[in-house]
Scaffold this motif. Structure first.
Motif, short mmCIF file in Angstrom:
data_model
loop_
_atom_site.label_atom_id
_atom_site.label_comp_id
_atom_site.label_asym_id
_atom_site.label_seq_id
_atom_site.Cartn_x
_atom_site.Cartn_y
_atom_site.Cartn_z
N LEU A 29 -0.48 -4.46 -6.17
CA LEU A 29 -0.33 -5.36 -5.12
C LEU A 29 -1.58 -6.00 -4.67
CD1 LEU A 29 1.66 -6.92 -3.05
CD2 LEU A 29 1.18 -5.07 -1.88
N ALA A 30 -2.61 -5.42 -4.12
CA ALA A 30 -3.82 -6.08 -4.05
C ALA A 30 -4.74 -6.86 -5.00
CB ALA A 30 -4.74 -4.91 -3.38
N LEU A 67 -10.02 -7.06 7.11
CA LEU A 67 -8.40 -7.26 6.91
C LEU A 67 -7.43 -6.06 6.45
CD1 LEU A 67 -9.16 -10.69 5.05
CD2 LEU A 67 -8.01 -10.45 7.42
N LEU A 68 -8.14 -5.06 5.56
CA LEU A 68 -7.25 -4.19 5.57
C LEU A 68 -6.83 -3.30 6.68
CD1 LEU A 68 -9.04 -2.88 2.13
CD2 LEU A 68 -6.69 -3.89 2.31
N MET A 112 -0.50 3.87 -5.94
CA MET A 112 -0.92 3.16 -7.17
C MET A 112 -0.33 1.59 -7.05
SD MET A 112 -2.73 3.35 -9.80
CE MET A 112 -2.84 3.21 -11.43
N ALA A 113 0.89 1.57 -6.37
CA ALA A 113 1.51 0.33 -6.38
C ALA A 113 0.79 -0.42 -5.70
CB ALA A 113 2.96 0.41 -5.94
N LEU A 144 -3.10 -1.53 10.66
CA LEU A 144 -2.70 -1.48 12.14
C LEU A 144 -1.19 -2.21 12.17
CD1 LEU A 144 -5.93 -1.99 14.11
CD2 LEU A 144 -4.60 0.05 14.00
N LEU A 145 -1.06 -3.05 11.74
CA LEU A 145 0.28 -3.76 11.50
C LEU A 145 1.36 -2.96 10.90
CD1 LEU A 145 -0.84 -7.49 11.15
CD2 LEU A 145 -0.13 -6.48 13.14
N GLY A 146 0.93 -1.86 10.29
CA GLY A 146 1.99 -1.25 9.49
C GLY A 146 2.44 -1.54 8.17
N VAL A 147 1.52 -2.42 7.56
CA VAL A 147 1.66 -2.76 6.22
C VAL A 147 1.42 -1.80 5.22
CG1 VAL A 147 1.35 -4.62 4.61
CG2 VAL A 147 1.65 -5.10 6.71
#
Length: 64
Positions: free
Chosen positions: A6-7, A55-56, A1-2, A61-64
């Motif tokens: 954030l998005a 972008l998502l 949910m957070a 893939l970058l681990g965000v």
């Protein structure tokens, strides 16, 4: 949910920056969009969605 908050917050920041930094550019962009037909506007929306998904995916893939 957070992550949803954030998005959405990031979307509002980017949208707000466009209106603060270049309101006349936003106005011209909206006028250009009004001149497009319904199908072209749908295509622009589809391209924006695909770019957002890419972008998502990159962020994932970058681990965000």
């Amino acid at each position: 949910m957070a992550m949803i908050f954030l998005a959405l917050g990031l979307v509002f920041i980017v949208e707000g920056l466009a209106y603060v930094l270049a309101p006349s550019l936003v106005e011209r962009l909206l006028q250009m969009m009004r001149q497009l037909g319904l199908q072209e506007r749908r295509q622009v929306g589809a391209v924006a969605m695909v770019l957002g998904l890419i972008l998502l995916w990159i962020a994932f893939l970058l681990g965000v």
